[in-house]
Design a protein around this motif. Structure first.
Motif, mmCIF file in Angstrom:
data_model
loop_
_atom_site.group_PDB
_atom_site.id
_atom_site.type_symbol
_atom_site.label_atom_id
_atom_site.label_comp_id
_atom_site.label_asym_id
_atom_site.label_seq_id
_atom_site.Cartn_x
_atom_site.Cartn_y
_atom_site.Cartn_z
ATOM 1 N N THR A 1 7.638 13.199 7.431
ATOM 2 C CA THR A 1 6.275 13.732 7.320
ATOM 3 C C THR A 1 5.358 12.777 6.574
ATOM 4 O O THR A 1 4.188 12.622 6.933
ATOM 5 N N GLN A 2 5.877 12.113 5.554
ATOM 6 C CA GLN A 2 5.053 11.166 4.798
ATOM 7 C C GLN A 2 4.840 9.879 5.586
ATOM 8 O O GLN A 2 3.787 9.249 5.474
ATOM 9 N N LYS A 3 5.811 9.487 6.384
ATOM 10 C CA LYS A 3 5.610 8.335 7.274
ATOM 11 C C LYS A 3 4.451 8.614 8.222
ATOM 12 O O LYS A 3 3.572 7.763 8.414
ATOM 13 N N GLU A 4 4.459 9.793 8.828
ATOM 14 C CA GLU A 4 3.378 10.165 9.747
ATOM 15 C C GLU A 4 2.042 10.216 9.024
ATOM 16 O O GLU A 4 1.024 9.742 9.544
ATOM 17 N N GLN A 5 2.041 10.769 7.827
ATOM 18 C CA GLN A 5 0.811 10.872 7.047
ATOM 19 C C GLN A 5 0.259 9.484 6.715
ATOM 20 O O GLN A 5 -0.947 9.227 6.855
ATOM 21 N N PHE A 6 1.141 8.587 6.295
ATOM 22 C CA PHE A 6 0.703 7.243 5.912
ATOM 23 C C PHE A 6 0.163 6.487 7.127
ATOM 24 O O PHE A 6 -0.882 5.830 7.037
ATOM 25 N N LEU A 7 0.837 6.594 8.270
ATOM 26 C CA LEU A 7 0.365 5.899 9.471
ATOM 27 C C LEU A 7 -0.943 6.495 9.974
ATOM 28 O O LEU A 7 -1.800 5.764 10.482
ATOM 29 N N PHE B 1 8.147 2.079 2.924
ATOM 30 C CA PHE B 1 7.880 2.923 4.093
ATOM 31 C C PHE B 1 9.169 3.448 4.702
ATOM 32 O O PHE B 1 9.254 4.624 5.072
ATOM 33 N N ILE B 2 10.167 2.600 4.790
ATOM 34 C CA ILE B 2 11.404 2.989 5.468
ATOM 35 C C ILE B 2 12.124 4.115 4.743
ATOM 36 O O ILE B 2 12.892 4.869 5.336
ATOM 37 N N ALA C 1 0.832 -1.201 0.000
ATOM 38 C CA ALA C 1 0.000 0.000 0.000
ATOM 39 C C ALA C 1 0.867 1.252 0.000
ATOM 40 O O ALA C 1 0.540 2.250 -0.653
ATOM 41 N N CYS C 2 1.968 1.203 0.714
ATOM 42 C CA CYS C 2 2.881 2.337 0.771
ATOM 43 C C CYS C 2 3.536 2.573 -0.589
ATOM 44 O O CYS C 2 3.614 3.710 -1.064
ATOM 45 N N VAL C 3 3.987 1.508 -1.225
ATOM 46 C CA VAL C 3 4.619 1.621 -2.543
ATOM 47 C C VAL C 3 3.612 2.124 -3.575
ATOM 48 O O VAL C 3 3.944 2.952 -4.432
ATOM 49 N N LYS C 4 2.379 1.659 -3.475
ATOM 50 C CA LYS C 4 1.343 2.109 -4.407
ATOM 51 C C LYS C 4 1.084 3.607 -4.264
ATOM 52 O O LYS C 4 0.878 4.309 -5.259
ATOM 53 N N LYS C 5 1.120 4.101 -3.036
ATOM 54 C CA LYS C 5 0.815 5.514 -2.788
ATOM 55 C C LYS C 5 2.005 6.425 -3.063
ATOM 56 O O LYS C 5 1.856 7.510 -3.632
#
Length: 198
Positions: A118-124, A112-113, A103-107
């Motif tokens: 900021t994008q880590k926080e947004q995704f979580l 994720f790593i 899902a992370c790669v798709k977005k």
């Protein structure tokens, strides 16, 4: 409530059943803060790095408190999964992590790593909003007749919070618990300056 009781109670909410022996073994093996250079038991190194990144994003290091990785929370989660879950539950966690990464790669077109903070926080945050709450239960008995499946993120978040807030450092240095608040005065003279006598 001590850490042993808390872990047992919380894992029941996660849908896991722990024996007293398993809890004792887990606590004995987690007494010392785990080193950051560690060999995972449940995951391959790349998966373990992703788990570490998730936990640190949920509970990052600040000027006033340590982060999840500093306290060995990823190792705690890895040990919980390796030693307390059956093979079917372990596979569910690995499948969930795989779907999380997909899902992370798709977005974001990257893992994720490798995302900026900021994008880590947004995704979580999005994962948290999309994950249903734990089914309602009491004393380990499911009260919801049609519970929604517990997502990978919901389980990882719960394990992260459990590992962090039951760690020795947080318990002793950051969580101040006074079971009997207020000052206890056992012997007070009957005739003191505060008493009113006629």
């Amino acid at each position: 409530m001590d850490r042993r009781a808390y872990i047992k109670q919380t894992t029941l909410l996660l849908g896991y059943t722990l024996s007293a022996g398993a809890i004792t073994q887990l606590l004995n093996s987690c007494r010392q803060e785990a080193a950051l250079d560690w060999k995972p038991l449940s995951f391959n190194p790349q998966q373990a790095a992703t788990i570490s990144a998730i936990t640190e994003t949920i509970l990052p290091k600040t000027n006033t408190s340590p982060g999840a990785t500093e306290l060995g929370v990823p190792q705690f989660i890895d040990k919980m999964i390796a030693q307390l879950l059956n093979s079917s539950e372990q596979q569910k966690m690995k499948d969930g992590l795989r779907e999380f990464e997909a899902a992370c790669v798709k977005k974001y077109s990257t893992s994720f790593i490798d995302l900026p903070a900021t994008q880590k926080e947004q995704f979580l945050t999005e994962q948290d909003e999309q994950s249903p709450a734990f089914p309602i239960s009491m004393w380990g008995i499911m009260l919801d007749p049609n519970p929604k499946p517990v997502t990978f993120f919901r389980r990882i978040k719960s394990l992260t919070l459990m590992g962090y807030f039951t760690s020795e450092k947080i318990g002793k240095e950051y969580l101040v618990y006074d079971p009997v608040p207020g000052q206890y005065l056992g012997c007070i003279p009957l005739n003191n300056s505060n008493s009113h006598t006629e």
